[in-house]
Scaffold this active site. Structure first.
Site: not given
Length: 450
Positions: A423-424
């Site tokens: 998700h980064r």
């Protein structure tokens, strides 16, 4: 002169001596094989880069040496022999030795480094490489990345930056011990938070676990370097990567028909065997590489304080080995034909199973594919292999009933895939676009063959 344990890859910290070709007292010529080493990924013979007489062997067969450690000494004309008592001093953690395209041979040139020599007429002369931070941090000529400058003015080596990112180390709190205050890999190792170290532990100790099974028949299987590396890296991945998962059912009927027709039409060689035999996985690799091109923001990896986005699609393909796995990389898979991908994957897998891959063949990549369909697994989730931001888990194909356009029921050949996303790097909507692009390509396979 000192013979050092060479750097075999960006993530390789040590190697095990599995064979010595020379004994103490033997003459050595440049190019002679000295010893053979084995890591968690590969095995390789290490040649001498200068001649003389092998005077000392500091690591015996079966012993493990850190990258940069002195494994032997060679005396020759003008050569100096290191003190045996200092020979087994561990070197710092491995450095960024190469780009994914770099071969193992340039790194091998770092295997033998002349020790500092003292003459009666002057001070000691240092023959170490002028651009290296430590003996373990030799850069290959293919991509000579210099130290990066931090916001506070301090410099940091590429390896130290990567290690800090993987372990969540705050670089602003570190003081470098390298030349001119440069932050090096050893500084990151020393700064590893105690909590992080505890988090990587397996929980109960060996003695505690064994006590639970007193009187129960069992075998003890020591961890080899491959299993230990898998345990360490994937534990770190599970603890440090904020992962979300997306799942899709895909109709592979048209693709299977195309595959059958392609294999039937394969020309025969002189031995009567077909020139190629395409697997379902070959199509999946090609489609996944093409999907990353169609959603370019997902063709990326996490790089600590920034994101690296790639132009080509380099795809890692998980290959099962005895006691572990390896992920060789198919470079520029989006630009290669299916037959080229098929031949390359077969070659990489065969050499990977006997640990004959070079470092650049299994390092790097933009994403990876793990296919357990051949084992009958309908669906599963895969752990992201850092620094990748995605991995596609592919399940087995099966006959499934689906609703037809007229409201009736029809049966299709279907497979389930699960996409793991960091998700980064990738948000939910972006990950959904990537998986939708892959699904569209597989269900209309002609679109990624033109």
């Amino acid at each position: 002169m000192d013979v050092l344990m060479p750097q075999l890859g960006e993530t390789v910290a040590e190697g095990k001596i599995v064979k010595w070709f020379k004994s103490a007292g033997d003459a050595v010529k440049p190019g002679d094989n000295l010893f053979e080493i084995e890591t968690d990924k590969t095995s390789m013979e290490v040649p001498a880069t200068f001649g003389g007489t092998l005077t000392d062997i500091h690591f015996q067969v079966g012993e493990t040496a850190k990258v940069g450690a002195v494994v032997a000494s060679i005396a020759g004309e003008g050569g100096a022999v290191s003190s045996p008592s200092a020979a087994k001093v561990a070197a710092p953690a491995p450095a960024s030795a190469s780009s994914p395209a770099a071969s193992a041979m340039p790194a091998m040139r770092a295997a033998v480094v002349p020790a500092a020599q003292t003459s009666a007429s002057g001070p000691a002369r240092d023959f170490s490489y002028p651009n290296m931070t430590t003996a373990a941090e030799v850069r290959t000529p293919e991509r000579n990345y210099g130290p990066a400058k931090l916001a506070g003015g301090a410099f940091i080596t590429p390896l130290a930056r990567r290690l800090a990112s993987e372990r969540g180390i705050d670089l602003t709190r570190l003081s470098g011990t390298g030349p001119h205050g440069r932050i090096v890999a050893l500084d990151i190792e020393k700064a590893q938070p105690a909590a992080a170290g505890a988090a990587l532990a397996t929980g109960a100790s060996f003695a505690q676990v064994k006590a639970l099974y007193a009187g129960v028949a069992h075998d003890e299987v020591p961890l080899d370097s491959m299993r230990a590396t898998i345990a360490k890296r994937l534990t770190e991945a599970a603890q440090t990567i904020p992962t979300f998962y997306l799942m899709a059912d895909i109709d592979i009927g048209r693709l299977m028909t195309m595959r059958e027709e392609a294999n039937k039409s394969a020309p025969k060689g002189g031995d009567g065997e077909p020139a190629f035999k395409l697997s379902l996985n070959d199509f999946i690799i090609k489609a996944w590489a093409t999907a990353l091109q169609r959603v370019p923001a997902t063709n990326a990896v996490w790089a600590g304080d920034r994101i690296l986005r790639f132009h080509g699609s380099d795809i890692g393909v998980a290959v099962a080995l005895d006691g572990g796995l390896i992920t060789p990389v198919v470079r520029d898979a989006d630009r290669k034909s299916l037959t080229a991908i098929s031949a390359e994957v077969r070659d990489l897998a065969e050499r990977g199973r006997v640990k004959k891959l070079q470092a650049h063949e299994y390092q790097g990549g933009a994403s990876a594919i793990s296919n357990l369909g051949m084992y009958g697994m309908r669906e599963f989730t895969a752990i992201i292999n850092p620094p990748h931001a995605t991995i596609l888990a592919v399940g087995a194909s099966r006959r499934a009933a689906v609703e037809a356009a007229d409201g009736g029921v029809r049966f299709v050949n279907q497979m389930t895939v699960t996409l793991s996303c960091d998700h980064r790097v990738i948000d939910g909507a972006l990950g959904a676009q990537l998986l939708a692009a892959f699904k569209a390509l597989i269900e209309a396979p002609v679109t990624f063959l033109v």
